[in-house]
Design a protein around this motif. Structure first.
Motif, PDB file in Angstrom:
ATOM      1  N   GLU A 196       0.812  -1.215   0.000  1.00 36.28           N
ATOM      2  CA  GLU A 196       0.000   0.000   0.000  1.00 36.28           C
ATOM      3  C   GLU A 196       0.847   1.267   0.000  1.00 36.28           C
ATOM      4  O   GLU A 196       0.400   2.310  -0.473  1.00 36.28           O
ATOM      5  N   ASP A 197       2.054   1.172   0.559  1.00 31.07           N
ATOM      6  CA  ASP A 197       2.915   2.349   0.692  1.00 31.07           C
ATOM      7  C   ASP A 197       4.108   2.348  -0.269  1.00 31.07           C
ATOM      8  O   ASP A 197       4.949   3.240  -0.213  1.00 31.07           O
ATOM      9  N   THR A 198       4.188   1.350  -1.122  1.00 34.27           N
ATOM     10  CA  THR A 198       5.328   1.240  -2.030  1.00 34.27           C
ATOM     11  C   THR A 198       5.245   2.302  -3.119  1.00 34.27           C
ATOM     12  O   THR A 198       4.196   2.541  -3.695  1.00 34.27           O
ATOM     13  N   ASN A 199       6.395   2.942  -3.369  1.00 35.19           N
ATOM     14  CA  ASN A 199       6.432   3.950  -4.430  1.00 35.19           C
ATOM     15  C   ASN A 199       7.475   3.557  -5.462  1.00 35.19           C
ATOM     16  O   ASN A 199       8.145   2.526  -5.350  1.00 35.19           O
ATOM     17  N   LEU A 200       7.612   4.366  -6.472  1.00 35.95           N
ATOM     18  CA  LEU A 200       8.531   4.073  -7.568  1.00 35.95           C
ATOM     19  C   LEU A 200       9.974   3.963  -7.098  1.00 35.95           C
ATOM     20  O   LEU A 200      10.734   3.110  -7.578  1.00 35.95           O
ATOM     21  N   GLU A 201      10.376   4.780  -6.133  1.00 35.88           N
ATOM     22  CA  GLU A 201      11.744   4.709  -5.613  1.00 35.88           C
ATOM     23  C   GLU A 201      12.015   3.355  -4.944  1.00 35.88           C
ATOM     24  O   GLU A 201      13.124   2.823  -5.049  1.00 35.88           O
ATOM     25  N   ASP A 202      11.008   2.816  -4.260  1.00 36.39           N
ATOM     26  CA  ASP A 202      11.164   1.495  -3.632  1.00 36.39           C
ATOM     27  C   ASP A 202      11.391   0.418  -4.692  1.00 36.39           C
ATOM     28  O   ASP A 202      12.269  -0.447  -4.540  1.00 36.39           O
ATOM     29  N   ASP A 254      12.515   0.897  -7.736  1.00 33.86           N
ATOM     30  CA  ASP A 254      13.826   1.146  -8.340  1.00 33.86           C
ATOM     31  C   ASP A 254      14.943   0.586  -7.475  1.00 33.86           C
ATOM     32  O   ASP A 254      15.922   0.032  -7.981  1.00 33.86           O
TER      33      ASP A 254
END
Length: 66
Positions: free
Chosen positions: A32-38, A40
């Protein structure tokens, strides 16, 4: 970081350790909290492990030809 790992057993242990670290990071990620930086960062970790596998393989080929 440290001296190069030339012993095959040490290389396998190194890769196992890196894979376990990757799995720990993967387990800790909340979808739910994962973003593109994660994502990458995960891809970068996989790329690093792949590079190490190639490096270890090349060392083995060089030492066999000597």
């Amino acid at each position: 970081m440290g001296s190069p790992t030339h012993d095959k057993n040490s290389q396998v242990d190194f890769l196992k350790h890196r894979l376990n670290m990757f799995l720990d990071v993967l387990d800790a990620i909340d979808p739910e909290d994962t973003n593109l930086e994660d994502i990458d960062r995960l891809l970068s970790m996989l790329d690093d492990m792949e590079s190490k596998c190639r490096e270890f393989n090349n060392r083995e080929e060089v030492s066999e030809s000597v």
